[in-house]
Scaffold this motif. Sequence first.
Motif, mmCIF file in Angstrom:
data_model
loop_
_atom_site.group_PDB
_atom_site.id
_atom_site.type_symbol
_atom_site.label_atom_id
_atom_site.label_comp_id
_atom_site.label_asym_id
_atom_site.label_seq_id
_atom_site.Cartn_x
_atom_site.Cartn_y
_atom_site.Cartn_z
ATOM 1 N N ILE A 76 2.819 22.350 -6.168
ATOM 2 C CA ILE A 76 2.501 20.926 -6.082
ATOM 3 C C ILE A 76 2.993 20.427 -4.727
ATOM 4 O O ILE A 76 4.056 20.835 -4.247
ATOM 5 N N ARG A 77 2.201 19.570 -4.112
ATOM 6 C CA ARG A 77 2.522 19.052 -2.780
ATOM 7 C C ARG A 77 2.279 17.559 -2.780
ATOM 8 O O ARG A 77 1.236 17.103 -3.268
ATOM 9 N N PHE A 78 3.238 16.784 -2.251
ATOM 10 C CA PHE A 78 3.082 15.335 -2.253
ATOM 11 C C PHE A 78 3.942 14.710 -1.165
ATOM 12 O O PHE A 78 4.907 15.330 -0.680
ATOM 13 N N PRO A 79 3.615 13.453 -0.774
ATOM 14 C CA PRO A 79 4.443 12.762 0.215
ATOM 15 C C PRO A 79 5.857 12.598 -0.324
ATOM 16 O O PRO A 79 6.046 12.245 -1.482
ATOM 17 N N GLU A 126 9.649 23.476 0.239
ATOM 18 C CA GLU A 126 9.412 23.521 1.676
ATOM 19 C C GLU A 126 8.927 22.148 2.119
ATOM 20 O O GLU A 126 7.989 21.605 1.536
ATOM 21 N N THR A 127 9.587 21.588 3.126
ATOM 22 C CA THR A 127 9.133 20.321 3.694
ATOM 23 C C THR A 127 8.261 20.636 4.892
ATOM 24 O O THR A 127 8.660 21.384 5.789
ATOM 25 N N GLN A 133 6.503 20.525 -0.526
ATOM 26 C CA GLN A 133 5.753 21.490 -1.321
ATOM 27 C C GLN A 133 6.745 22.221 -2.217
ATOM 28 O O GLN A 133 7.750 22.749 -1.748
ATOM 29 N N VAL A 134 6.447 22.232 -3.538
ATOM 30 C CA VAL A 134 7.314 22.885 -4.512
ATOM 31 C C VAL A 134 6.511 23.985 -5.184
ATOM 32 O O VAL A 134 5.391 23.747 -5.643
#
Length: 168
Positions: A76-79, A126-127, A133-134
Amino acid sequence: MSLFSKIHRAPSLISVYLDFDGNLLPVNSSTTAAFYDSVELGTNWITTHFGKGSVQFKETSATARAGTRYQQRFVIRFPSFDAMRSVRTEVFHLVRNIKLVYNNGFEVVIGRNDYIQNRNPKVTTETIGNFLQVEFYTESITPAGFLKPNTDLLGFPEILPINFLSHD
């Protein structure tokens, strides 16, 4: 329906939930894919934000000496560039179970790696610029299954028309 019949519509992911302290147990039923499917016990599902293009669930299998093993990855990836960025990043490492809800009513659960879960998912973060991003990773003896209602808590099947509210 045959196991090899055409599935007419590909479902879309509509919700993602995380749990930090509950358990997923195998279903005790002869009418479902009992060993694969799970019931929940003590879960406290917390919804998390996601964008449609920012999630990916992937499952692969491999043959090992002990039999087939299944590797499940959910990304999952988000601001995530606000005052809570560091805390949020750390909390993801405590996740025990993940629930993916689809628009066809099915709920896929990730986290139960054996008959009884004996290891939490591995988590990497990871930023990338302003985004976090997790990745959640599990190895399991079964493919990811579905979440089923737990009718054993009351001892009644869910189709029994019982109402515990008083009717004055």
